[in-house]
Design a protein around this motif. Structure first.
Motif, PDB file in Angstrom:
ATOM      1  N   HIS A 247       0.813  -1.066   0.028  1.00 27.30           N
ATOM      2  CA  HIS A 247       0.144   0.045   0.086  1.00 27.30           C
ATOM      3  C   HIS A 247       0.721   1.291   0.078  1.00 27.30           C
ATOM      4  O   HIS A 247       0.675   2.176  -0.774  1.00 27.30           O
TER       5      HIS A 247
ATOM      6  N   CYS B 286       0.908   3.903  -3.006  1.00 32.54           N
ATOM      7  CA  CYS B 286       0.664   5.389  -2.650  1.00 32.54           C
ATOM      8  C   CYS B 286       1.936   6.254  -3.122  1.00 32.54           C
ATOM      9  O   CYS B 286       1.572   7.242  -3.632  1.00 32.54           O
TER      10      CYS B 286
ATOM     11  N   ARG C 212      -5.636   7.025   1.364  1.00 33.32           N
ATOM     12  CA  ARG C 212      -6.502   6.479   2.434  1.00 33.32           C
ATOM     13  C   ARG C 212      -5.986   5.195   2.736  1.00 33.32           C
ATOM     14  O   ARG C 212      -5.964   4.482   4.019  1.00 33.32           O
ATOM     15  N   ARG C 213      -5.690   4.076   1.691  1.00 33.58           N
ATOM     16  CA  ARG C 213      -5.476   2.693   1.883  1.00 33.58           C
ATOM     17  C   ARG C 213      -3.992   2.742   2.652  1.00 33.58           C
ATOM     18  O   ARG C 213      -3.866   1.977   3.747  1.00 33.58           O
ATOM     19  N   SER C 214      -3.053   3.582   2.207  1.00 35.25           N
ATOM     20  CA  SER C 214      -1.879   3.751   3.069  1.00 35.25           C
ATOM     21  C   SER C 214      -2.205   4.282   4.482  1.00 35.25           C
ATOM     22  O   SER C 214      -1.424   3.692   5.501  1.00 35.25           O
TER      23      SER C 214
ATOM     24  N   ASP D 284      -4.634   3.738   6.366  1.00 32.46           N
ATOM     25  CA  ASP D 284      -5.269   2.944   7.040  1.00 32.46           C
ATOM     26  C   ASP D 284      -4.501   1.777   7.372  1.00 32.46           C
ATOM     27  O   ASP D 284      -4.603   1.179   8.602  1.00 32.46           O
TER      28      ASP D 284
END
Length: 135
Positions: A58, A62, A96-98, A100
């Motif tokens: 992730h 990113c 957002r993925r990173s 989280d």
């Protein structure tokens, strides 16, 4: 290194975003790219790397997305609004993925705490830029 706003102000093109918003998002993305790169390297050195494998991916995703977004924003003109909006949406998703993933281990790993903070700032900057484009 030139301050981002000074560099943007020196360009003769008309950007899709105002100078302040553009400089803010470019700076946030630059900080984010540095943080996710360092964090992914930090995670590779941790004992619990098997548990962190997805977080590393992730972060790497990113980093690639924020670099592409920053480059696009730096050279974009007002004719590129649809492309910029789409790229900002993708960047927001990657941040957002990173965020989280790193938030889950931020209390244990300082590099994850710093990364989570940087990706949060970058996501906020992308959101503000999207709002400015849509208004």
């Amino acid at each position: 290194m030139l301050p981002t706003r000074e560099l943007i102000d020196s360009l003769s093109m008309h950007a899709a975003l105002d100078t302040e918003t553009l400089a803010s998002v470019v700076d946030a993305l630059s900080d984010c790219e540095e943080a996710v790169t360092a964090c992914s390297a930090g995670m590779l050195g941790e004992q619990d790397i098997d548990r962190m494998r997805l977080s590393v991916l992730h972060d790497l995703d990113c980093g690639d997305v924020v670099v592409a977004t920053r480059r696009l924003l730096t050279r974009a003109t007002s004719d590129d609004s649809a492309l910029i909006a789409a790229q900002l949406e993708v960047c927001l998703m990657a941040c957002r993925r990173s965020h989280d993933a790193c938030s889950r281990t931020a209390s244990v790993h300082e590099h994850c705490r710093l990364c989570a903070a940087a990706t949060d700032r970058a996501a906020d900057a992308c959101r503000r830029a999207l709002d400015a484009l849509r208004s």
